[in-house]
Design an enzyme around this catalytic site. Structure first.
Site, PDB file in Angstrom:
ATOM      1  N   ASP A 187      -1.337   2.928   8.261  1.00 58.37           N
ATOM      2  CA  ASP A 187      -2.059   2.244   9.346  1.00 58.37           C
ATOM      3  C   ASP A 187      -1.360   2.292  10.714  1.00 58.37           C
ATOM      4  O   ASP A 187      -1.987   2.008  11.730  1.00 58.37           O
ATOM      5  CB  ASP A 187      -2.276   0.770   8.979  1.00 58.37           C
TER       6      ASP A 187
ATOM      7  N   ASP B 146       0.633   0.201  11.962  1.00 54.04           N
ATOM      8  CA  ASP B 146       0.474  -1.098  12.629  1.00 54.04           C
ATOM      9  C   ASP B 146       1.759  -1.922  12.661  1.00 54.04           C
ATOM     10  O   ASP B 146       1.709  -3.142  12.714  1.00 54.04           O
ATOM     11  CB  ASP B 146      -0.656  -1.898  11.946  1.00 54.04           C
TER      12      ASP B 146
ATOM     13  N   THR C 247       3.430   2.941   5.874  1.00 54.66           N
ATOM     14  CA  THR C 247       2.012   2.572   5.858  1.00 54.66           C
ATOM     15  C   THR C 247       1.218   3.593   6.654  1.00 54.66           C
ATOM     16  O   THR C 247       1.693   4.066   7.697  1.00 54.66           O
ATOM     17  CB  THR C 247       1.778   1.161   6.451  1.00 54.66           C
TER      18      THR C 247
ATOM     19  N   GLY D 229      -7.276   1.277   8.412  1.00 51.22           N
ATOM     20  CA  GLY D 229      -6.553   0.837   9.591  1.00 51.22           C
ATOM     21  C   GLY D 229      -6.135  -0.615   9.551  1.00 51.22           C
ATOM     22  O   GLY D 229      -5.282  -1.041  10.305  1.00 51.22           O
ATOM     23  N   ARG D 230      -6.769  -1.383   8.663  1.00 51.17           N
ATOM     24  CA  ARG D 230      -6.402  -2.787   8.500  1.00 51.17           C
ATOM     25  C   ARG D 230      -6.202  -3.491   9.849  1.00 51.17           C
ATOM     26  O   ARG D 230      -5.098  -3.824  10.246  1.00 51.17           O
ATOM     27  CB  ARG D 230      -5.131  -2.886   7.658  1.00 51.17           C
TER      28      ARG D 230
ATOM     29  N   GLY E 242       0.834  -1.206   0.000  1.00 55.80           N
ATOM     30  CA  GLY E 242       0.000   0.000   0.000  1.00 55.80           C
ATOM     31  C   GLY E 242       0.866   1.252   0.000  1.00 55.80           C
ATOM     32  O   GLY E 242       1.862   1.314   0.709  1.00 55.80           O
TER      33      GLY E 242
ATOM     34  N   ARG F 288     -18.786  17.327  10.231  1.00 55.71           N
ATOM     35  CA  ARG F 288     -19.399  17.868  11.450  1.00 55.71           C
ATOM     36  C   ARG F 288     -20.338  19.037  11.128  1.00 55.71           C
ATOM     37  O   ARG F 288     -21.407  19.163  11.711  1.00 55.71           O
ATOM     38  CB  ARG F 288     -18.324  18.325  12.426  1.00 55.71           C
TER      39      ARG F 288
ATOM     40  N   SER G 263       5.222  -6.371   2.893  1.00 55.24           N
ATOM     41  CA  SER G 263       6.472  -6.101   2.193  1.00 55.24           C
ATOM     42  C   SER G 263       7.678  -6.482   3.053  1.00 55.24           C
ATOM     43  O   SER G 263       8.669  -7.022   2.547  1.00 55.24           O
ATOM     44  CB  SER G 263       6.571  -4.616   1.831  1.00 55.24           C
TER      45      SER G 263
ATOM     46  N   ARG H 149      19.857  10.233  -1.480  1.00 54.45           N
ATOM     47  CA  ARG H 149      20.867  11.281  -1.240  1.00 54.45           C
ATOM     48  C   ARG H 149      21.881  10.841  -0.195  1.00 54.45           C
ATOM     49  O   ARG H 149      23.080  11.092  -0.337  1.00 54.45           O
ATOM     50  CB  ARG H 149      20.169  12.571  -0.798  1.00 54.45           C
TER      51      ARG H 149
ATOM     52  N   ARG I 167      13.890   9.943  -1.390  1.00 54.09           N
ATOM     53  CA  ARG I 167      14.847  11.045  -1.526  1.00 54.09           C
ATOM     54  C   ARG I 167      15.969  10.912  -0.490  1.00 54.09           C
ATOM     55  O   ARG I 167      17.165  11.028  -0.815  1.00 54.09           O
ATOM     56  CB  ARG I 167      14.120  12.372  -1.358  1.00 54.09           C
ATOM     57  N   ALA I 168      15.569  10.652   0.746  1.00 49.90           N
ATOM     58  CA  ALA I 168      16.566  10.586   1.826  1.00 49.90           C
ATOM     59  C   ALA I 168      17.509   9.397   1.646  1.00 49.90           C
ATOM     60  O   ALA I 168      18.722   9.527   1.842  1.00 49.90           O
ATOM     61  CB  ALA I 168      15.853  10.496   3.180  1.00 49.90           C
TER      62      ALA I 168
ATOM     63  N   ARG J 227       1.525  -4.999  -5.876  1.00 49.57           N
ATOM     64  CA  ARG J 227       1.488  -6.257  -5.131  1.00 49.57           C
ATOM     65  C   ARG J 227       1.951  -7.328  -6.113  1.00 49.57           C
ATOM     66  O   ARG J 227       1.616  -7.280  -7.289  1.00 49.57           O
ATOM     67  CB  ARG J 227       0.084  -6.507  -4.598  1.00 49.57           C
TER      68      ARG J 227
ATOM     69  N   ASP K 240       3.635  -4.307   6.519  1.00 48.19           N
ATOM     70  CA  ASP K 240       3.787  -5.632   7.078  1.00 48.19           C
ATOM     71  C   ASP K 240       4.128  -6.709   6.031  1.00 48.19           C
ATOM     72  O   ASP K 240       5.092  -7.462   6.180  1.00 48.19           O
ATOM     73  CB  ASP K 240       2.397  -5.911   7.674  1.00 48.19           C
TER      74      ASP K 240
END
Ligand code: ADP
Length: 326
Positions: free
Chosen positions: A131, A133, A129, A174-175, A14, A158, A108, A28, A24-25, A75, A106
């Site tokens: 999520d 998690d 992710t 949230g899986r 995902g 609201r 991956s 570089r 990028r980080a 995937r 998770d």
């Protein structure tokens, strides 16, 4: 151990805002340390089909603010077989890639663990992710952005909820983890969150209604974590219609908009720190670890722990939400 000269980088599973800041980080930081970098497109799929490009610092210019992932993600069923991974390894060797940085969730990281053990080479993972998690890190890349998106959406809902005096169930991703629902509820001042972690222990809906949560208010908003355990917002709304027909109930499923958008400052900084740390880990002969941040410090979390151990929502947050929604 063989000297590492070239690293490959991929995003898998995902997508999450902040993955580009991480790409990028990593790129570089690797170049800064004298390593060569290869960008692998479409996750493990591109590793098998050889969609690999030399990355220079310019390849990652102007992407820190972009959602999604410039490397694309996918995937890949083939990678779950030994034959598929054998192919992936051969392509990797052809490109003289000595180590991999895998950015994903998770699934991956599970694939990464198996791959690294099979062929005995270093992989470092970054938790990407929305999520949140994954065990071993306070936050995952993309979580804060998704949380802010949810908050903005709930603020808008609201306005209409209040005008019509309705009960709104808002379903968030949230899986099987309640982080987005629970913290999203606190951030947006919602009345309650229905999360998988406690769905098996108590009937959260009955508890809410029996406590008369709507009595003193002219509208109510409940965030629901998408999960077979909670049943999701639609199922809860059906229950309310059948069991508590006096409520005017509506459902809003936020869906994929939660994955998009420009990453927040928090996610950009997290991804930048983690990406740089991934290269430190590789230079430091670490392997099969996920980079985490705990109490504002970088930590190395063995893949097995990151994947297998459960990360719990803080039960005190539920208590806070309850107290603040009277
Ligand atoms: P996420 O990383 O977001 O949890 P997935 O669960 O879809 O996403 O996993 C992404 C990819 O990781 C899968 O398509 C597959 O290629 C690989 N993967 C997942 N689980 C395994 C496994 N048990 N063995 C090998 N590869 C796996």
């Amino acid at each position: 151990m063989a000297e590492i000269k070239t690293i490959g980088i991929l995003t898998s599973g995902g997508d999450a805002p902040g993955m580009n800041a991480a790409i990028r980080a990593v790129t570089r930081s690797a170049i800064f340390n004298g390593l060569k970098v290869k960008g692998i497109y479409r996750g493990y799929k591109g590793l098998i089909t050889d969609e690999i490009v030399d990355f220079r610092t310019q390849n990652v210019s102007n992407i820190i603010q972009m959602g999604g992932t410039i490397l694309k993600t996918a995937r890949c069923k083939e990678f779950t077989t030994p034959e598929g991974r054998q192919l992936a390894y051969e392509v990797m060797r052809r490109h003289e890639i000595d180590a991999l940085v895998v950015i994903g969730g998770d699934g991956s990281l599970t694939g990464a663990r198996i791959f690294a053990n099979e062929f005995n080479f270093p992989i470092v993972g970054l938790p990407g992710t929305i999520d949140n998690d994954l065990f071993g890190t306070d936050s995952t890349i993309g979580y804060d952005t998704a949380l802010n998106t949810i908050m903005e959406c709930v603020d808008k809902i609201r306005d209409t909820a209040t005008s019509h005096e309705r009960l709104f169930f808002i379903e968030v991703m949230g899986r099987d983890a309640g982080f987005l629902a629970l913290n999203g509820a606190i951030a947006s001042g919602a009345e309650a969150a229905i999360i998988p972690e406690i769905s098996t222990q108590v009937d959260q809906l009955a508890e809410l209604i029996e406590n008369g949560f709507r009595k003193s208010k002219n509208s109510s908003i409940v965030l629901v974590a998408e999960s077979p355990v909670t049943g999701g917002a639609m199922a809860l709304a059906e229950r309310v219609k059948n069991e508590y027909p006096s409520y005017d109930v509506r459902v809003s499923i936020l869906g994929h908009l939660q994955r998009g958008g420009s990453p927040t400052a928090y996610d950009r900084i997290l991804a930048s720190r983690m990406g740089a740390a991934a290269i430190d880990a590789i230079m430091d002969d670490q392997r099969n670890v996920m980079i985490g941040v705990r109490n504002d410090e970088i930590v190395y979390v063995p893949f097995t722990r990151a994947i297998k151990e459960e990360k719990h929502v803080n039960p005190r947050l539920l208590d806070t939400l309850r107290r603040l929604s009277i």
